[in-house]
Structure formats: structure tokens, C-alpha cells
Design an enzyme around this catalytic site. Structure first.
Site, short mmCIF file in Angstrom:
data_model
loop_
_atom_site.label_atom_id
_atom_site.label_comp_id
_atom_site.label_asym_id
_atom_site.label_seq_id
_atom_site.Cartn_x
_atom_site.Cartn_y
_atom_site.Cartn_z
N CYS A 41 0.62 -1.28 0.26
CA CYS A 41 -0.18 0.09 0.05
C CYS A 41 0.94 1.19 -0.10
O CYS A 41 1.92 1.19 0.43
CB CYS A 41 -0.92 -0.14 1.17
SG CYS A 41 -2.04 1.40 1.33
N ASP A 43 0.23 3.86 1.74
CA ASP A 43 0.30 4.69 3.10
C ASP A 43 1.58 4.89 3.43
O ASP A 43 2.50 3.97 3.51
CB ASP A 43 -0.43 3.63 3.98
CG ASP A 43 -1.00 4.12 5.07
OD1 ASP A 43 0.15 4.70 5.85
OD2 ASP A 43 -2.14 4.16 5.52
N ARG A 45 2.80 5.22 6.45
CA ARG A 45 3.35 4.60 7.57
C ARG A 45 3.95 3.08 7.26
O ARG A 45 4.18 2.47 8.27
CB ARG A 45 2.12 4.46 8.42
CG ARG A 45 1.29 5.71 8.96
CD ARG A 45 0.02 5.67 9.45
NE ARG A 45 -0.90 4.97 8.71
CZ ARG A 45 -1.97 4.72 9.20
NH1 ARG A 45 -2.48 4.66 10.30
NH2 ARG A 45 -3.13 4.07 8.23
N HIS A 97 -2.22 -3.89 5.11
CA HIS A 97 -1.90 -3.45 6.69
C HIS A 97 -3.29 -2.89 7.13
O HIS A 97 -4.40 -2.57 6.46
CB HIS A 97 -1.02 -2.34 6.85
CG HIS A 97 -1.72 -1.08 6.15
ND1 HIS A 97 -2.12 -0.03 6.71
CD2 HIS A 97 -1.72 -0.58 4.63
CE1 HIS A 97 -2.55 0.91 5.82
NE2 HIS A 97 -2.30 0.69 4.72
N CYS A 100 -6.14 0.12 6.94
CA CYS A 100 -5.81 0.73 5.62
C CYS A 100 -6.97 1.68 5.17
O CYS A 100 -8.40 1.43 5.51
CB CYS A 100 -5.99 -0.39 4.53
SG CYS A 100 -5.56 0.18 2.83
#
Length: 208
Positions: A41, A43, A45, A97, A100
Site C-alpha cells: 500500500c 500508505d 506509515r 495493512h 488501511c
């Protein structure tokens, strides 16, 4: 964030690498030979190399919203083909994750404009597994389960591709489904049954 500090950080990173191995960048510039392709992803993080404890050159990485493998997405399909056919990776990982945002958005009915066709693919995962998901009353647990099922379905999408099927026959390439628990830092292997899925979809999706 002060963007100038990024360049200062880069200088420090170079210094740290050379302090350990004076030939670090010479080796890095000589080419890549990764063992695995990681599809994760976007993302901010979730940093692929960091969470696996790997270094530059160890893993070929593709990231998009909600770690999707969509057959008409030329970006991800180009990455898969290059990694499998040219870099000859032996493992392909789809890593989702928990928490999400893409998966959560797909669970809602809001019109998100250009994101709608992308999120529709996640909603299709919900449709396929609706009975199981609707049986989960706790919204957070349902959300986590959809994250896991989305990873599973993206693994299946990978197994449908000619490149992955050919590499499986020729060198036993494996597809893996993982989830990163953003709350604990743990990497969880969903233990996708690659051979079983392959066997069951071959009648429809087999490609020579």
C-alpha cells in the site's frame, strides 16, 4: 516538514553507509538481483524495506492504494512482468495493512470521484465474501477481515497472470499474502494456499 532537511538527512545517510562499507554505493550501482517482489500500500506509515528489515537492492517494490493487483492496470502489470520475467524473482508478496484508508473508504458509500473505479475493486472483494463479512458484527474486526480478504483476492489475481503461472512451472515461484499490523509492528503471514488456489482456478484461468 522542512524540505531542506531532507538533503541534510541524505548527506548523513551517505556518511553512515560509507562508514560501514566504503564500497556500498559501488555495489549498489552494479545492478540488482532481488529475490522477491513486494506489492504493498502507498500508505506513508508502511515502509516496505524497513518493516522487513531489508536493504536497498533486496526487494523490488510496487505500491498503490490498498495494494491492488488489477489486470487492466498497466503500472502493476508492468512491474509484475518485469520482476518475474526479467529479474527472475522467486517470491511475490502482496502485503496489506490494518487501518488501511483505502479499504475503509470502500466500506462506505461516499462518492469519492476519481477514486470510485479504484475502490470498486475492493467493493468487489466485499461482494464475493459478503456472507462472511456480514456475519462479523464488530466493525473494526470486519474492517480487519476485509483487509485480509483483499490481500487474498489480490494474490489470486496474481496467480491468474501468465507471467506468474509460467514462472511457477519453470522455477516454482511462490505467491504470498501478508498483513502488516500497524498497531504492533508485526508482519503476519496469512498462509495463502498457493497450490490449492492454482489447482482450483486452472480450468478457467490456465495460460500456456
Amino acid at each position: 516538514m522542512n524540505l531542506d532537511s531532507i538533503f541534510d538527512n541524505n548527506k548523513q545517510w551517505i556518511h553512515n553507509k560509507l562508514a560501514v562499507d566504503n564500497d556500498y554505493f559501488t555495489k549498489l550501482g552494479s545492478g540488482q538481483n532481488p529475490e522477491l517482489l513486494y506489492i504493498g500500500c502507498s500508505d506513508s506509515r508502511v515502509a516496505a524495506e524497513d518493516l522487513m528489515g531489508l536493504e536497498p537492492g533486496d526487494v523490488f517494490v510496487h505500491r498503490n492504494i490498498a495494494n491492488m493487483v488489477i489486470s487492466i492496470d498497466l503500472n502493476v502489470m508492468s512491474v509484475v512482468n518485469y520482476a518475474v520475467d526479467h529479474l527472475k524473482v522467486n517470491h511475490v508478496v502482496v502485503c496489506g495493512h490494518y487501518a488501511c484508508g483505502g479499504v475503509k473508504a470502500a466500506m462506505q458509500s461516499a462518492d469519492l470521484g476519481i477514486l470510485n473505479p479504484w475502490l470498486r475493486n475492493i467493493r468487489d472483494v466485499y461482494r464475493i465474501h459478503k456472507a462472511e463479512l456480514d456475519g462479523i458484527k464488530d466493525e473494526e474486526k470486519k474492517y480487519d477481515k476485509l483487509v485480509e480478504l483483499n490481500v487474498q483476492e489480490q494474490c489470486i489475481n496474481l496467480i491468474k497472470t501468465a507471467a506468474v503461472q509460467k514462472a511457477y512451472r519453470e522455477r516454482d515461484l511462490k505467491v504470498h499474502g501478508w498483513v502488516f499490523d500497524i498497531h504492533t509492528g508485526k508482519l503476519i503471514d496469512l498462509k495463502i494456499d498457493f497450490e490449492n488456489i492454482l489447482e482450483h482456478i486452472m480450468e478457467i484461468y490456465h495460460l500456456d
